[in-house]
Design a protein around this motif. Structure first.
Motif, mmCIF file in Angstrom:
data_model
loop_
_atom_site.group_PDB
_atom_site.id
_atom_site.type_symbol
_atom_site.label_atom_id
_atom_site.label_comp_id
_atom_site.label_asym_id
_atom_site.label_seq_id
_atom_site.Cartn_x
_atom_site.Cartn_y
_atom_site.Cartn_z
ATOM 1 N N LEU A 193 1.681 4.787 0.936
ATOM 2 C CA LEU A 193 1.264 5.685 2.009
ATOM 3 C C LEU A 193 1.521 7.149 1.668
ATOM 4 C CD1 LEU A 193 2.669 3.641 5.030
ATOM 5 C CD2 LEU A 193 0.369 3.555 4.047
ATOM 6 N N LYS A 225 0.841 -1.193 0.000
ATOM 7 C CA LYS A 225 0.000 0.000 0.000
ATOM 8 C C LYS A 225 0.880 1.248 0.000
ATOM 9 C CE LYS A 225 -3.740 -2.245 2.592
ATOM 10 N NZ LYS A 225 -4.540 -2.216 3.858
ATOM 11 N N THR A 253 3.215 -9.243 10.207
ATOM 12 C CA THR A 253 3.005 -7.844 10.583
ATOM 13 C C THR A 253 3.503 -6.925 9.474
ATOM 14 O OG1 THR A 253 3.320 -8.404 12.917
ATOM 15 C CG2 THR A 253 3.504 -6.078 12.308
ATOM 16 N N PRO A 254 2.686 -5.998 9.010
ATOM 17 C CA PRO A 254 3.137 -5.083 7.952
ATOM 18 C C PRO A 254 4.300 -4.215 8.427
ATOM 19 C CG PRO A 254 0.739 -5.037 8.179
ATOM 20 C CD PRO A 254 1.266 -5.788 9.352
ATOM 21 N N THR A 255 5.219 -3.980 7.542
ATOM 22 C CA THR A 255 6.341 -3.086 7.798
ATOM 23 C C THR A 255 6.301 -1.955 6.774
ATOM 24 O OG1 THR A 255 7.818 -4.387 6.387
ATOM 25 C CG2 THR A 255 7.769 -4.942 8.731
ATOM 26 N N GLU A 256 7.095 -0.928 7.019
ATOM 27 C CA GLU A 256 7.150 0.203 6.092
ATOM 28 C C GLU A 256 8.537 0.311 5.467
ATOM 29 O OE1 GLU A 256 5.869 3.946 7.581
ATOM 30 O OE2 GLU A 256 3.898 3.213 8.239
ATOM 31 N N SER A 315 3.718 0.481 2.763
ATOM 32 C CA SER A 315 3.677 -0.628 3.727
ATOM 33 C C SER A 315 3.539 -1.937 2.957
ATOM 34 C CB SER A 315 2.515 -0.456 4.705
ATOM 35 O OG SER A 315 1.268 -0.519 4.025
ATOM 36 N N ARG A 337 6.859 6.034 0.107
ATOM 37 C CA ARG A 337 6.800 5.337 1.398
ATOM 38 C C ARG A 337 5.595 4.412 1.340
ATOM 39 N NH1 ARG A 337 4.237 6.330 6.313
ATOM 40 N NH2 ARG A 337 3.516 8.390 5.568
#
Length: 324
Positions: free
Chosen positions: A255, A253, A297-300, A278, A276
């Protein structure tokens, strides 16, 4: 077992180093799993060795290319060695001055010495002739220096990277912090005007490249990226197979996105975009799907992606740069 004080100190130091290095190695492995391997790869035309301007999304400096087909010595690339030589010493030490520079330096040196010791080009003459000789010498020095400067400037004036394009002011960029699916459109425009449809294409490519990478679909990657980038992706996928790993990237996604710069070189358009985004980044054991690295777990991540297109064709990914 008895250890001396020095030996115990060495063991403690090694333990400290390992305790710091091991988590770092694990985090690097996890961060390097996604498409691009967490490195900076690809080409940005004549700007490959120039960092794209910082943006709100990526306020730091983009890292230089770790992998690129572009050679720094190519015409228009602005090789660092040439820039360093141009900045070395004063005017008469600049490269390309040749005979004119030597003559100017010689006349200037002779004139200064002549004035210091009371003479000049016509030091053997007296009275009025001596004054006239000094004036002629000064005039000659000025003429030679001006000719040398004019010649040097003409020889070293850089040509435009592309024909018929307007000059870009230093640091010009478009702020894209809100609006179209994560991208926003600011008021100032770069030399190459980027349309809303282009931003949609950039966001779409961000997701499609990650999906093709996860599916190990080289044929699809060939439709989304330049042959250079596909060669890097293929090499990274082969290394994953050799380790019996498979990297899965999902839920990508956007951001926030900022256009760093856009320009045209001949028939090719370029756009460097800080993004940027995720994502869920997991590395699994091939065949068993056992989790090797990453998590659900999503990270960025924040990267600068450069896209290119030839006239009449679609945008494709030509470079990925990590941000510092």
């Amino acid at each position: 077992m008895n250890f001396s004080q020095g030996t115990r100190g060495i063991i403690r130091a090694m333990a400290v180093v390992l305790s710091v290095a091991l988590p770092l190695a694990i985090s690097i492995e996890a961060a390097d799993a996604r498409v691009g391997g967490g490195s900076s790869s690809g080409s940005r035309g004549s700007r490959t060795y120039s960092a794209p301007p910082s943006t709100t999304t990526a306020p730091g400096t983009a890292q230089p290319m770790n992998r690129t087909f572009t050679q720094p010595g190519n015409p228009g690339m602005g090789a660092p060695a040439a820039g360093a030589a141009a900045n070395k010493g004063g005017f008469f030490n600049r490269p390309g001055m040749g005979m004119l520079g030597g003559l100017a330096a010689g006349f200037l040196g002779a004139g200064l010495l002549g004035m210091l010791f009371g003479g000049g080009l016509f030091s053997g003459l007296g009275g009025l002739s001596s004054i006239i000789g000094l004036l002629l010498q000064i005039a000659l020095i000025v003429i030679v220096v001006r000719l040398a400067m004019s010649w040097w400037q003409r020889r070293h004036t850089p040509a435009s990277a592309y024909a018929g394009a307007p000059a870009e002011s230093p640091g010009a960029q478009t702020s894209l912090r809100s609006g179209l699916s994560g991208f926003g459109i600011g008021s100032s425009q770069p030399p190459l005007e980027i349309q809303p449809a282009d931003y949609e294409a950039f966001e779409r490519l961000l997701g499609e490249v990650q999906t093709a990478w996860s599916n190990e679909d080289i044929a699809k990657l060939h439709t989304l990226a330049t042959p250079e980038m596909v060669s890097y992706f293929s090499k990274d996928l082969e290394e994953n197979k050799a380790r019996n790993d498979i990297n899965k990237v999902t839920d990508v996604k956007l951001l926030q996105g900022d256009l760093a710069e856009a320009w045209r070189e001949g028939e090719t358009d370029y756009a460097s975009v800080a993004m940027r985004f995720s994502l869920v980044d997991k590395t699994l054991e091939r065949g068993t799907n056992r989790l090797v690295a990453g998590s659900e777990t999503p990270t960025e991540a924040t990267e600068v992606w450069t896209f290119s297109r030839r006239r009449g064709t679609d945008w494709e990914l030509s470079a990925i740069q990590q941000t510092g």
